[in-house]
Design a protein around this motif. Structure first.
Motif, PDB file in Angstrom:
ATOM      1  N   GLN A  50     141.293  50.216 -17.195  1.00 35.43           N
ATOM      2  CA  GLN A  50     140.700  50.287 -15.867  1.00 35.43           C
ATOM      3  C   GLN A  50     140.041  51.643 -15.649  1.00 35.43           C
ATOM      4  OE1 GLN A  50     143.747  49.351 -12.951  1.00 35.43           O
ATOM      5  NE2 GLN A  50     143.187  47.186 -13.059  1.00 35.43           N
ATOM      6  N   ARG A  52     138.935  53.919 -12.367  1.00 29.63           N
ATOM      7  CA  ARG A  52     138.948  54.095 -10.911  1.00 29.63           C
ATOM      8  C   ARG A  52     137.992  55.224 -10.598  1.00 29.63           C
ATOM      9  NH1 ARG A  52     143.363  51.409 -11.329  1.00 29.63           N
ATOM     10  NH2 ARG A  52     145.240  51.219 -10.217  1.00 29.63           N
ATOM     11  N   GLU A  81     135.272  53.411  -3.003  1.00 32.27           N
ATOM     12  CA  GLU A  81     136.483  53.500  -3.818  1.00 32.27           C
ATOM     13  C   GLU A  81     136.524  52.218  -4.622  1.00 32.27           C
ATOM     14  OE1 GLU A  81     139.879  54.174  -1.291  1.00 32.27           O
ATOM     15  OE2 GLU A  81     139.237  56.221  -0.848  1.00 32.27           O
ATOM     16  N   THR A  83     137.605  50.053  -8.495  1.00 29.44           N
ATOM     17  CA  THR A  83     138.384  49.923  -9.719  1.00 29.44           C
ATOM     18  C   THR A  83     137.691  48.904 -10.599  1.00 29.44           C
ATOM     19  OG1 THR A  83     140.430  50.387  -8.539  1.00 29.44           O
ATOM     20  CG2 THR A  83     140.640  49.354 -10.699  1.00 29.44           C
TER      21      THR A  83
END
Length: 176
Positions: A50, A52, A81, A83
């Motif tokens: 992932q 972020r 924001e 991910t």
């Protein structure tokens, strides 16, 4: 209100995704977009498949003032924001207004998915929800109008971003 926007790029999915996370993209977008004044990466962390990140955007205002009160570009700034899940080829995002009064009334979140629609062609779908709320009783009927105006501006920004991103992909392909 729910929304969905699709853009097609002339590159394989993996190249599109790599370009989306290229540190040089922010400067390219700033140089090729008229509707955004500032794009500033704030944070980026990678772990366990992932990515972020947090990115701050300052748009060019669509209205200069409300009555005698001037609206600065900073009033309309937001932080993405997000991910990215590499296995699903999907970004989950939430856009959070910088200004407390805007943040109190505006919510925006969704997903960005990538899929190859033909050899060397990728479709990017941005889907989500934009909601204006927490308004005084007499202003509640205006929420849907405000949502449509905000979405129309966001759609213009995303379409301009897609054109600039397409040129970024082309430049990357030439130097690869």
């Amino acid at each position: 209100m729910q929304f969905e926007l699709r853009h097609t790029f002339n590159a394989p999915v993996d190249q599109v995704i790599q370009a989306m996370f290229d540190p040089a993209l922010a400067d390219h977008l700033k140089a090729h977009m008229k509707l955004i004044r500032e794009i500033r990466p704030l944070e980026r962390n990678e772990s366990g498949g992932q990515v972020r990140r947090r990115i701050r955007y300052v748009p060019v205002p669509i209205i200069e003032s409300v009555g005698p009160k001037k609206i600065s570009p900073e009033t309309l700034a937001w932080v993405e924001e997000s991910t990215f899940d590499q296995a699903q080829k999907r970004i989950s995002f939430k856009n959070i207004a910088d200004h407390e009064k805007v943040r109190k009334h505006l919510e925006n979140s969704g997903t960005i998915t990538f899929r190859e629609i033909a050899p060397g062609k990728t479709e990017r779908t941005v889907a989500g929800e934009l909601k204006v709320g927490n308004l005084p009783f007499l202003l509640k009927p205006l929420a849907s109008i405000a949502e449509r105006i905000i979405y129309s501006n966001a759609q213009d920004i995303l379409n301009e971003e897609a054109r600039a991103f397409g040129s970024f992909l082309t430049e990357r392909q030439k130097t690869a």
